[in-house]
Design a protein around this motif. Structure first.
Motif: not given
Length: 296
Positions: A101-109, A114-119
């Motif tokens: 959960v910890a390491i696997g979720s990091a790329p999604a976060w 990047d999607w929200w902040r920079h599009g």
């Protein structure tokens, strides 16, 4: 993304993979609780790099500016919180589930930020690599996914751990002029180690007892922490945060391989298949050519 920087991130993930073995040896052989293991690894990492920079006359504390100190303190705080959350999630949910959960979720976060902040959206190749890596990670850790009575609490902490690791990566995506990865790593871990001292006192304080446990502690601090983060932060000069966090998923693969070699831990066919998927995902993300531009 430059090939050299991509390889630095691979080296970082490989060195992180040795941390689990060294931490286990230190905890078991030196009777050191998890919180103190986290503290000692940061104190030793920061101290070793600071001594090296001082010996080479590269520390230059008087030249640190306000933006440099802000980056140092932000990195120190995030890494310290990551260490406490990660070890706490392991105690509640077990190594396999907490790591997944910890390491696997990091790329999604990172991708969400990047999607929200920079599009920016990950490329199809990046998404495919992430899916391959997560499937491989689940297969690799499948035998150790033990949902205990407090697993839900552990998963919640593991999710927070993934967010914090993503934060370390995003915060350091753009270097501060004049700071450099060696000074940043040295000072951030020195400060972070001090920050962790109160947590270690509350959650479990101990000093490594004997020569061999201190060897484990030094190896954990210098190799699995100082050199690993130095390589990771250096690689972020051109490696995008999303790619870096996917490559970091190599850490459990290295840990599993070392566990099989050193502790005779059994690796079944699913784990082998998962390891192959993880390695393939990293190969898929490799730079197609040396270029300063980021791959999103």
């Amino acid at each position: 993304m430059r090939t050299r920087d991509f390889l630095l991130v691979v080296v970082a993930a490989t060195l992180w993979g040795t941390g689990g073995v060294l931490g286990t040896l230190l905890a078991d052989g030196g009777a050191v609780p998890a919180a103190s293991v986290a503290m000692w690894r940061m104190v030793i990492a920061g101290g070793a790099l600071t001594l090296w920079l001082g010996a080479t006359q590269s520390l230059h504390l008087r030249t640190l500016t306000a933006p440099m100190w802000r980056r140092i303190l932000a990195t120190a705080g995030l890494v310290a919180v990551f260490e406490v959350l990660y070890f706490s999630s392991i105690e509640l949910a077990g190594v396999g589930l907490a790591t997944l959960v910890a390491i696997g979720s990091a790329p999604a976060w990172v991708a969400s930020w990047d999607w929200w902040r920079h599009g920016d959206r990950p490329s199809r190749r990046g998404i495919l690599a992430l899916l391959m890596a997560l499937a491989g990670l689940a297969a690799l850790l499948g035998s150790s996914l033990d949902a205990g009575d407090r697993a839900l609490e552990g998963v919640a902490l593991a999710i927070a751990t993934g967010v914090v690791f993503a934060g370390v990566t995003v915060v350091n995506r753009t270097p501060v002029g004049g700071l450099g990865a060696p000074r940043l790593t040295a000072l951030a871990f020195s400060v972070g180690g001090v920050m962790l001292a109160p947590a270690a006192v509350v959650l479990g304080w101990a000093v490594p007892a004997g020569t061999v446990p201190w060897i484990y502690a030094v190896a954990l601090g210098v190799a699995a922490t100082a050199l690993a983060y130095l390589a990771y932060l250096s690689g972020l000069r051109t490696v995008p945060p999303f790619v870096a966090t996917v490559v970091a998923l190599l850490e459990p693969l290295v840990a599993a391989a070392l566990g099989a070699l050193l502790f005779a831990e059994r690796i079944g066919p699913w784990a082998l298949l998962g390891g192959a998927a993880l390695a393939s995902a990293v190969v898929l993300l490799r730079p197609q050519r040396d270029e300063p531009a980021s791959l999103h």
